[in-house]
Write an enzyme that holds these catalytic residues in place. Structure first.
Site, mmCIF file in Angstrom:
data_model
loop_
_atom_site.group_PDB
_atom_site.id
_atom_site.type_symbol
_atom_site.label_atom_id
_atom_site.label_comp_id
_atom_site.label_asym_id
_atom_site.label_seq_id
_atom_site.Cartn_x
_atom_site.Cartn_y
_atom_site.Cartn_z
ATOM 1 N N LYS A 80 0.845 -1.189 0.000
ATOM 2 C CA LYS A 80 0.000 0.000 0.000
ATOM 3 C C LYS A 80 0.883 1.243 0.000
ATOM 4 O O LYS A 80 1.864 1.310 0.743
ATOM 5 C CB LYS A 80 -0.913 -0.024 1.238
ATOM 6 C CG LYS A 80 -1.944 1.104 1.272
ATOM 7 C CD LYS A 80 -2.873 0.965 2.481
ATOM 8 C CE LYS A 80 -3.911 2.079 2.531
ATOM 9 N NZ LYS A 80 -4.838 1.942 3.683
ATOM 10 N N SER A 165 -9.886 2.450 2.861
ATOM 11 C CA SER A 165 -8.986 3.102 1.930
ATOM 12 C C SER A 165 -8.066 2.128 1.188
ATOM 13 O O SER A 165 -7.459 2.500 0.189
ATOM 14 C CB SER A 165 -8.111 4.095 2.705
ATOM 15 O OG SER A 165 -7.255 3.424 3.630
ATOM 16 N N SER A 189 -10.336 0.289 7.231
ATOM 17 C CA SER A 189 -9.752 0.345 5.888
ATOM 18 C C SER A 189 -9.062 -0.921 5.415
ATOM 19 O O SER A 189 -8.628 -0.994 4.275
ATOM 20 C CB SER A 189 -8.773 1.520 5.791
ATOM 21 O OG SER A 189 -9.458 2.743 5.771
#
Length: 499
Positions: A80, A165, A189
């Site tokens: 990420k 997210s 998330s």
């Protein structure tokens, strides 16, 4: 022979160790899958095929030399783009950090590289991890690999949200273009995107994984965790990612258990709590049914189901949306155009003008909204009325869980109030978007380990997740209950390839 990109993390690692295929063959297969899907899914901000191949070459050389291999030797993963990666751009999906190349490595990513993993690239996300649909990235929306069936044997063309997210992470794992990915979870998330895309993801106890080198959103909530296709892979990855770090003052100085070795789907003697407050008015019928299925599956695994109460649950969302923006407004003050990242310097401008111009140009609308909310609730006239009160309610929410866990070992809820929605469907109404976190936020406020596991498909053919919340430091209990659900749900659905 099963395609290499269809294998789990455990199968890839074992296959490389046993010489069934080389790490270079694995990296090459996943690099090709990433290249094929990137144009359609936009799951990556930066791809790093050379880094995956370099790590694979080292693993192959070590194996040929008879050297011991790491826990993740030969496994390429997605990172990420919130984790600082030395020599590779790290942006937090924001224009304000575009072009920023760290000269250091985050603790979590370094642990993964030390274990033999390679990096396929930096995954897209909601800007500064603020969002539930991956529509706030400065680098474009991530598109879920899932599509609704059109009722005629084909697929609907409407693009769906992969959750947020960590939407790039969830989309990439579900599409089989990475075997696993890192995520971060502030209010859901990791868990909500996992539910939307039919994969597993766990947020460990706050402090289990170091936050050093992770771009901060809300420091008292942010926690890294793994996202993968099954519970065993999540356990293996979390073992590698977790551990004490003196560079993080909130890091837990505790030994990391061997969670994967202790995995067991036998829940005899365990009690599972069902919080009555989570049966919210108007709960989606498919979500309610999957929850009931989950209760039956855990009973089948030997657990006793008990009713518990979490009375302050209804205050969790407003509490979160005071505390998280307040911390964000403080953390994001460092982006001023002076030291790194974007600098917007209008003609004849002073220092304050540069700050204002840089932030106006660099931050997206959702980030600005949360900074404004955070600045407001921390301002002199409203600090006690909002921020202080929210911290008191947070304590009450944590106390609710403590009292509930006196009666049970793990709590079962839905992960999200619906399956994936179409991109653009909720973005016009921030409050409706924030409601996506209604089931996941309470565990974040209390700092508890929590996991989403695929439960099946809803009536429109899209994945639903079941959510397990555990006692502090009891990731094993969460993983074991997750394994029991996984075995009984027997979820094998995968998105039909359209990209």
């Amino acid at each position: 022979m099963t395609a290499l990109t269809d294998l789990t993390v455990t199968a890839l690692r074992d296959g490389v160790a046993q010489g069934e295929f080389t790490a270079t063959e694995v990296a090459t297969a996943f690099n090709a899958a990433v290249a094929e899907a990137q144009g359609a899914l936009n799951a990556f901000i930066v791809t790093t095929p050379e880094k995956a191949l370099d790590a694979a070459a080292r693993v192959d050389a070590d194996r040929a030399a008879g050297k011991p291999l790491g826990k993740l030797a030969g496994v390429p993963i997605g990172m990420k783009d919130l984790f600082a990666t030395q020599g590779t751009q790290t942006t937090a999906a924001s224009h304000i950090l575009e072009g920023f190349v760290p000269q250091y490595e985050s603790t979590v990513s370094q642990k993964l590289w030390d274990a033999g993993a390679g990096m396929l690239g930096k995954l897209n996300l909601d800007q500064f991890a603020m969002g539930s649909s991956n529509e706030t990235s400065a680098f474009g929306n991530v598109i879920s690999p899932w599509r609704r069936p059109d009722g005629q044997g084909g697929l609907d063309t409407a693009a769906l949200a992969p959750g947020g997210s960590s939407g790039g992470s969830s989309a990439a794992v579900a599409a089989r273009i990475v075997p696993a990915a890192t995520g971060t979870d502030t209010g859901g998330s990791i868990r909500q995107p996992a539910a939307f895309t039919g994969i597993s993801g766990i947020k460990p106890t706050y402090g289990r994984c170091s936050r050093w080198g992770i771009v901060a959103f809300a420091s008292s909530l942010d926690q890294a965790g793994p996202m993968a296709r099954d519970v065993a892979d999540c356990a293996l990855l979390l073992e590698t990612m977790a551990g004490f770090d003196p560079k993080d003052s909130t890091s837990l100085n505790l030994p990391v258990p061997d969670w994967s070795a202790a995995l067991s789907a036998d829940l005899r003697g365990k009690k599972v709590g069902i919080p009555r407050e989570y049966r919210i008015e108007g709960l989606n019928a498919d979500v309610a049914k999957s929850w009931d299925d989950g209760i039956a599956w855990l009973k089948d695994a030997g657990a006793e189901v008990v009713d518990v109460s979490l009375p302050h649950t209804k205050y969790a969302l407003p509490t979160y949306y005071i505390i998280a923006p307040a911390e964000a407004s403080s953390n994001l003050a460092r982006y001023d155009g002076v030291r790194y990242g974007l600098r917007d310097l209008p003609d004849h401008a002073g220092l304050q003008d540069m700050y204002a111009a840089t932030r106006a140009a660099g931050f997206g609308a959702e980030v600005k909204r949360r900074i404004l909310i955070g600045t407001y609730v921390l301002s002199a006239g409203f600090y006690d009325a909002y921020y202080t009160q929210a911290q008191k309610v947070r304590t009450l929410i944590a106390r609710d869980f403590t009292e509930a866990f006196a009666q049970c070992d793990v709590i079962l809820t839905p992960t999200a109030p619906s399956s994936a929605f179409a991109l653009g469907e909720k973005s016009a109404d921030p409050l409706e978007m924030y409601l996506n976190d209604v089931f996941s936020v309470p565990a974040s406020l209390a700092g508890l380990p929590a996991m989403s596991v695929p439960a099946g498909l809803d009536s429109t053919g899209l994945p639903l997740g079941l959510h397990l919340i555990g006692k502090p430091f009891d990731e094993q209990g969460v993983l074991n209950a997750g394994l029991a659900l996984e075995q009984r749900a027997a979820f094998t659905a995968r998105p039909k390839k359209w990209w």
